[in-house]
Design a protein around this motif. Sequence first.
Motif, PDB file in Angstrom:
ATOM      1  N   HIS A  90       0.828  -1.219   0.000  1.00 28.19           N
ATOM      2  CA  HIS A  90       0.000   0.000   0.000  1.00 28.19           C
ATOM      3  C   HIS A  90       0.861   1.267   0.000  1.00 28.19           C
ATOM      4  CE1 HIS A  90       0.914  -0.935   4.192  1.00 28.19           C
ATOM      5  NE2 HIS A  90       0.463   0.233   4.604  1.00 28.19           N
ATOM      6  N   HIS A 103       5.740  -2.917  14.345  1.00 28.56           N
ATOM      7  CA  HIS A 103       4.635  -3.127  13.403  1.00 28.56           C
ATOM      8  C   HIS A 103       3.558  -3.950  14.092  1.00 28.56           C
ATOM      9  CE1 HIS A 103       2.294  -4.297   9.926  1.00 28.56           C
ATOM     10  NE2 HIS A 103       2.300  -5.520  10.442  1.00 28.56           N
ATOM     11  N   ASP A 146      -3.264  -4.240  11.091  1.00 31.98           N
ATOM     12  CA  ASP A 146      -4.326  -3.239  11.318  1.00 31.98           C
ATOM     13  C   ASP A 146      -5.738  -3.802  11.156  1.00 31.98           C
ATOM     14  OD1 ASP A 146      -4.465  -3.494   8.578  1.00 31.98           O
ATOM     15  OD2 ASP A 146      -3.829  -1.445   8.132  1.00 31.98           O
ATOM     16  N   ARG A 153      -2.690  -2.476  18.507  1.00 32.18           N
ATOM     17  CA  ARG A 153      -2.561  -1.169  17.837  1.00 32.18           C
ATOM     18  C   ARG A 153      -2.619  -0.049  18.888  1.00 32.18           C
ATOM     19  NH1 ARG A 153      -0.826  -0.632  12.450  1.00 32.18           N
ATOM     20  NH2 ARG A 153      -1.759   1.422  12.520  1.00 32.18           N
TER      21      ARG A 153
HETATM   22 MG    MG Z   1       0.339  -0.706   8.623  1.00 32.29          MG
END
Ligand code: MG
Length: 134
Positions: A51, A115, A118, A85
């Motif tokens: 992305h 990391h 998500d 997250r």
């Molecule tokens: Mg990401």
Amino acid sequence: MERTYIMLKPDAIKRSLVGTIIKRIEDKGCNIKAMKMFTLNEEILKEHYSHLIEKPFFPELVNFMTSGPVIGMIIEGTDVVVGMRNLMGPTKWEEASPGTIRGDFANNTTENLIHGSDSVSNAEEEINRFSKFF
Ligand code: MG
Ligand code: DAT
């Protein structure tokens, strides 16, 4: 039960923050199901960060992510994707609140220590992608 893919980035290892970050994950009661240190290459980063390939910072991101080993982890728990997250803090270090990993230890958007997947579907995809290293 949910699974998420966590990866401690090369800066976490260079800065000797591995123990500190793992302690935060363990203190939260999250269950580390698998953990391994390995080195990434450009090919897998083009998949993992597909992305972002068109972004101007992509070469810098690849440079950083291949600058040393990473530590991959599979974490399991209820709602662990969103939970991890929140423990990490948002991407931009200046928006990450104190108390989060990025809020407490990062001062750079590219070199932001950790990391975390998500979404639940991305978590499964990433676990598949990186499982060859475990
Ligand atoms: Mg990401
Ligand atoms: P996250 O890691 O929070 O999921 P992301 O998937 O949008 O964020 O981006 C992946 C990584 O790329 C991020 O951790 C650091 C780098 N990155 C993202 N946006 C950036 C930017 N504007 N400048 C520099 N690096 C960036």
